[in-house]
Every structure is written in structure tokens, then in C-alpha cells.
Design a protein around this motif. Structure first.
Motif, PDB file in Angstrom:
ATOM      1  N   ARG A 343       4.449  -1.023   6.853  1.00  0.00           N
ATOM      2  CA  ARG A 343       3.764  -0.035   7.698  1.00  0.00           C
ATOM      3  C   ARG A 343       3.549   1.267   6.922  1.00  0.00           C
ATOM      4  N   GLU A 344       4.559   1.677   6.161  1.00  0.00           N
ATOM      5  CA  GLU A 344       4.430   2.890   5.353  1.00  0.00           C
ATOM      6  C   GLU A 344       3.322   2.738   4.309  1.00  0.00           C
ATOM      7  N   LEU A 345       3.241   1.541   3.703  1.00  0.00           N
ATOM      8  CA  LEU A 345       2.194   1.279   2.720  1.00  0.00           C
ATOM      9  C   LEU A 345       0.817   1.372   3.348  1.00  0.00           C
ATOM     10  N   HIS A 346       0.684   0.815   4.554  1.00  0.00           N
ATOM     11  CA  HIS A 346      -0.605   0.851   5.245  1.00  0.00           C
ATOM     12  C   HIS A 346      -1.006   2.293   5.551  1.00  0.00           C
ATOM     13  N   VAL A 347      -0.084   3.075   6.046  1.00  0.00           N
ATOM     14  CA  VAL A 347      -0.377   4.483   6.359  1.00  0.00           C
ATOM     15  C   VAL A 347      -0.761   5.236   5.090  1.00  0.00           C
ATOM     16  N   LEU A 348      -0.078   4.921   3.972  1.00  0.00           N
ATOM     17  CA  LEU A 348      -0.383   5.582   2.704  1.00  0.00           C
ATOM     18  C   LEU A 348      -1.806   5.249   2.248  1.00  0.00           C
ATOM     19  N   GLU A 349      -2.188   3.989   2.386  1.00  0.00           N
ATOM     20  CA  GLU A 349      -3.547   3.578   2.008  1.00  0.00           C
ATOM     21  C   GLU A 349      -4.588   4.298   2.848  1.00  0.00           C
ATOM     22  N   LYS A 350      -4.317   4.382   4.150  1.00  0.00           N
ATOM     23  CA  LYS A 350      -5.249   5.072   5.046  1.00  0.00           C
ATOM     24  C   LYS A 350      -5.340   6.557   4.679  1.00  0.00           C
ATOM     25  N   THR A 351      -4.201   7.162   4.387  1.00  0.00           N
ATOM     26  CA  THR A 351      -4.169   8.568   4.007  1.00  0.00           C
ATOM     27  C   THR A 351      -4.928   8.796   2.708  1.00  0.00           C
ATOM     28  N   LEU A 352      -4.750   7.872   1.759  1.00  0.00           N
ATOM     29  CA  LEU A 352      -5.442   7.989   0.477  1.00  0.00           C
ATOM     30  C   LEU A 352      -6.951   7.934   0.666  1.00  0.00           C
ATOM     31  N   GLU A 353      -7.432   7.014   1.508  1.00  0.00           N
ATOM     32  CA  GLU A 353      -8.874   6.907   1.741  1.00  0.00           C
ATOM     33  C   GLU A 353      -9.393   8.165   2.431  1.00  0.00           C
ATOM     34  N   ASP A 354      -8.634   8.673   3.422  1.00  0.00           N
ATOM     35  CA  ASP A 354      -9.022   9.916   4.100  1.00  0.00           C
ATOM     36  C   ASP A 354      -9.131  11.058   3.095  1.00  0.00           C
ATOM     37  N   PHE A 355      -8.144  11.140   2.206  1.00  0.00           N
ATOM     38  CA  PHE A 355      -8.092  12.223   1.226  1.00  0.00           C
ATOM     39  C   PHE A 355      -9.250  12.111   0.239  1.00  0.00           C
ATOM     40  N   LEU A 356      -9.527  10.884  -0.199  1.00  0.00           N
ATOM     41  CA  LEU A 356     -10.603  10.670  -1.160  1.00  0.00           C
ATOM     42  C   LEU A 356     -11.952  11.105  -0.606  1.00  0.00           C
ATOM     43  N   GLU A 357     -12.162  10.843   0.683  1.00  0.00           N
ATOM     44  CA  GLU A 357     -13.449  11.169   1.290  1.00  0.00           C
ATOM     45  C   GLU A 357     -13.823  12.628   1.057  1.00  0.00           C
TER      46      GLU A 357
END
Length: 474
Positions: A343-357
Motif C-alpha cells: 500500500r505504501e508503494l502504491h501511494v508513493l507511485e501515485k505521489t510521484l506521478e502527481d509530483f511529476l505532472e
């Protein structure tokens, strides 16, 4: 009629769910060659707006003697209706679809269907039905509490009955199964029904036909039909024709059964389905067609996890993770994770994509965001951008996938953008792979894509970016 069947009848009409197949041209083993010819005619209109192509397409069918109008169907609006009825067949097999921009598009499955000789057409349909989900976005009848694969589900029931079952068991029990867990209950009910005498069966049917049609949830049942049982009966011909098209299921003499000598084949398919397949709740028709329209993609746990991780759906991806772990079907890169870490990995991936945008310029100065989860013929790409020289840039996050898979997917996305947005100019589209840590295998896979402008980055949510694989000379 005893208490068991009285309660069954009451519950039956309180839930209008059933396997629904939209009315159109039936997909059956006998008309597969005709459907192939109709798709060949549609291919002539690929890339054109559907609204403008419908009449011309129906006229082409008429010239090819694939449609013969009557006096009642010779009007312009009827030509459009005939085109839409054929479109439903193409939707069912995912051989063609109308994009969100209302453009006619033949899928990879459609191209394979067109290449197939007549003798191989049932096998093609078998492969598609192996992956066909209900509900799905092309039907528009999605429910949170339902999700299954009708073809292997029906096979799963029939493998319990070597001598077959009464045909009406489809309307009574099988078409009401809403998940794999419902198979066992349906089998028990069929066994109990088979044990009834003729008089008791007639009483049950009379009771069901006498109960009114209800409207409930998002699935609507026509009020002009006298009962839910009759509604399912009137629709069954379309779904049953589809399920029988590959030739593994036979209906004759008022009974449904497996083709003689193919019980082991059906059993093997069912066991593989139960172990490997995972219903994926696609959010829209574009995502569904991107999956179903590619014959090589399977509804595996890995595919489901990737889809939900890409969309940032933490709850659903966690549910799939739990089921895959219980069946020992997790992708290799996730096998050593517990639920909390996943779950932490999934949240990190989502956060990374949000940040990249909002911070694409950290990858490269002048990089501008265009779109996110941009739809393509092979699924939504993570981020679409443009560089300082106006070239398209396809940005794909690794998301724990194998190196060859993430590079392969990026190349497919890039090919789509080259065709659809860059007028075929290969030099106008670049590809970026972004990983949260250095990955030697991804670099090697990118290096193997000779002649393609690919770059690999390590990037974290703290804003640390490093190019791992240098840009090629431009």
C-alpha cells in the motif's frame, strides 16, 4: 411448491441482474464469415468520423449483399440503425470500436480476425471469450457487486454435469451468477432443479412468470415484458449464440452440454481460469478496448495490479494484492511485500506521478505538461508532454514492472503518438522512462531499442532527478 423454491422465486425477482447481451446481429458459429466480411468493409472507413460513415458503410454492405433492406428499413435513419447494430457485434468481439473522438478504429484483435482463415474463426472467438468480462464498459451496465467471465463460468457449471442440463437452467440459475463464488451455488440449484418432477418445475415457472418486473439499481428491465424470467428468455439467444460460437458448448434437444470428447479441454480451461484470471473493473470503454482489443493480453493479477496502480486506485489494487498473494500468483517483484508495504508503494507511485505532472522541468528544462493518463489504442500512457523544441515526449513510470515490459509498453505508446499526433514523423516523438531508483535492466532494455530516442531517469518525490541513460544525438 416447497419453501425452498418459494424463497428462491421471491429472491429471483428482487434482483434484476443477469448476463445481458445488447440486441444486434448475433455472433454465432454460422455467421462468423459474414461478420468477417462486414468488418472488412468497415476497414475502408477507418479513421473517418462514425457519424458520417454510417450511411456509406450500410450502403457498402448492401452492395456486397451483406445487408438486404426491406421496404420498412430503406430509409436513411434505418441505414444508420443497421450500422449501429453491426457496431454492437464489433464491440462484443473488440475487433473495432468508435473512439472518444467518434472515429472508426480497427483494433489489433480486428486485424487478426481479418487475417484468420474461415476454419480458424471459432478459435479466434474462443480466445476472445476466454477474456470477455461482464459487466464491461461497452455494455454500460457496471455494478460494484458483479464481475465475472461468462464463458469459463458456464463451462465451470457444465463440467459438473457430463450428461448436460435442461436449457432453462441458463435463465433460472446460470445467467444470474455475478461472481466466481456464485458457481457453487448455481451448481447446487441445478442439481436440486434436476431432481424436481415435471409438475413442480411447471409450478416454479408459473410462479416466476406471475411475479412483476422490478426496477432496481443501475440495471433496467423493460416494463413491457411480463416477468424477469421472460426478459432473460427473450435476451438469451444473443448471449447463448455468443457462448456457443467456439463450438465447445452445445445446445440440442432442450439441453445444454459440452461437446462430446472435449470435457477434459473444458476442465483444463476452467482450472486455468480459476487460478490465473482476475476480473478488472475498467473505468471506461477506451481502457476496456485497449485491453480486450489486444489478443495477447490476459486478465491476470499482474495486469489488474498494473491497471489499478496506474489509476491510483489504492483500495482495489490492495484487494487484488490480497487475492493474488493467497493464490501465490503475485508478480515476482511483489512477492516479498506484505500488504502494508504494498500500500505504501502504491501511494508513493501515485505521489510521484502527481509530483511529476507539475515538475517535469526537473527531468529536462523546458519540458511542458500536456496530459495525464492519455488514452491510446494500447491503454492510457502516464504523462504526455512537449519539449522546448515542440517534440512530443511520452513519459512512463516503471511501477515495478519488468524492464522489457516497461520498455515494450513505452514503445507501443510512442508508436501511437507518432501515428496520431506527429503525422508519422518518428523524430518528433521521444520516450522517457522514470524509475524511483537506478535499474540496470531498464537501461539495458532501453539500449536494446536501437534507433529509438529513449531516455531513462531516476526521480524521487524529493525532486532529485538523474539521467541514467544519456540522450542520443539529435
Amino acid at each position: 411448491m416447497d419453501t425452498y423454491w418459494s424463497k428462491f422465486a421471491e429472491a429471483y425477482v428482487n434482483d434484476p441482474f443477469y448476463w445481458f447481451q445488447p440486441k444486434g446481429v448475433a455472433v454465432s458459429v454460422g455467421n462468423l464469415p459474414t461478420i468477417q466480411k462486414k468488418l472488412r468493409e468497415l476497414r475502408r472507413f477507418e479513421g473517418r468520423p462514425w457519424s458520417k460513415a454510417q450511411r456509406a458503410y450500410t450502403s457498402a454492405l448492401r452492395r456486397g449483399r451483406l445487408y438486404r433492406p426491406t421496404k420498412a428499413t430503406a430509409r436513411s435513419r434505418d441505414y444508420a440503425a443497421i450500422a449501429r447494430m453491426n457496431k454492437r457485434v464489433f464491440d462484443t468481439l473488440a475487433v473495432a470500436w468508435i473512439t472518444d473522438q467518434s472515429i472508426v478504429q480497427i483494433t489489433e484483435a480486428g486485424r487478426q480476425f481479418l487475417r484468420s482463415p474461415k476454419r480458424d474463426l471459432p478459435g479466434f472467438v474462443h480466445g476472445q471469450l476466454r477474456r470477455y468480462q461482464f459487466p464491461n464498459p461497452s455494455i454500460g451496465r457496471m455494478r460494484e457487486d458483479a464481475g465475472l467471465f461468462p464463458y469459463p463460468t458456464l463451462l465451470a457449471v457444465l463440467t459438473h454435469f457430463p450428461d448436460g442440463i435442461p436449457s432453462e437452467c441458463y435463465e433460472l440459475f446460470i445467467s444470474r451468477i455475478r461472481s466466481p463464488e456464485g458457481v457453487a451455488q448455481a451448481v447446487r440449484r441445478v442439481k436440486r432443479y434436476v431432481g424436481l418432477g415435471t409438475r413442480d418445475r411447471r409450478q416454479l415457472h408459473k410462479a416466476l412468470k406471475g411475479l412483476p418486473v422490478l426496477r432496481q439499481g443501475r440495471i433496467r428491465v423493460g416494463t413491457r415484458r411480463s416477468s424477469l424470467l421472460n426478459t432473460i428468455h427473450l435476451n438469451r439467444s444473443y448471449m447463448m449464440a455468443l457462448l456457443k460460437a467456439p463450438g465447445l458448448i452445445v445446445e440440442s434437444g432442450g439441453r445444454l452440454f459440452l461437446e462430446v470428447g472435449r470435457h477434459d479441454e473444458a476442465e483444463a480451461l476452467v482450472q486455468a481460469h480459476l487460478h490465473d484470471d482476475c476480473y478488472i473493473r475498467f473505468a471506461n470503454q477506451a481502457d476496456w478496448v485497449a485491453f480486450y482489443g489486444q489478443p495477447g493480453r490476459r486478465p491476470t493479477f499482474e495486469e489488474a495490479l498494473l491497471y489499478y496502480r496506474r489509476r491510483g486506485e489504492v483500495r482495489r489494487s490492495t484487494e487484488v494484492f490480497q487475492r493474488a498473494k493467497a493464490r501465490k500468483a503475485l508478480p515476482r517483484d511483489l512477492q516479498n511485500l506484505d500488504e502494508s508495504t504494498f500500500r505504501e508503494l502504491h501511494v508513493l507511485e501515485k505521489t510521484l506521478e502527481d509530483f511529476l505532472e507539475f515538475n517535469l522541468d526537473l527531468l529536462e528544462g523546458g519540458l511542458k505538461f500536456v496530459d495525464r493518463q492519455y488514452p491510446t489504442s494500447t491503454g492510457p500512457l502516464d504523462i504526455l508532454a512537449k519539449d522546448s523544441r515542440g517534440r512530443w515526449v511520452v513519459v512512463e513510470l516503471k511501477r515495478g514492472r519488468a524492464a522489457d515490459r516497461v520498455i515494450g509498453q513505452l514503445l507501443r505508446y510512442r508508436a501511437f503518438i507518432v501515428s496520431e499526433r506527429a503525422n508519422g514523423n518518428e523524430r518528433r516523438v521521444r520516450g522517457f522512462v522514470v524509475a524511483p531508483e537506478a535499474d540496470r535492466k531498464v537501461i539495458e532494455a532501453a539500449r536494446g531499442a536501437a534507433g529509438v530516442p529513449l531516455e531513462v531517469f531516476r526521480f524521487t518525490v524529493k525532486g532529485a532527478a538523474a539521467r541514467l541513460f544519456p540522450r542520443r544525438r539529435r
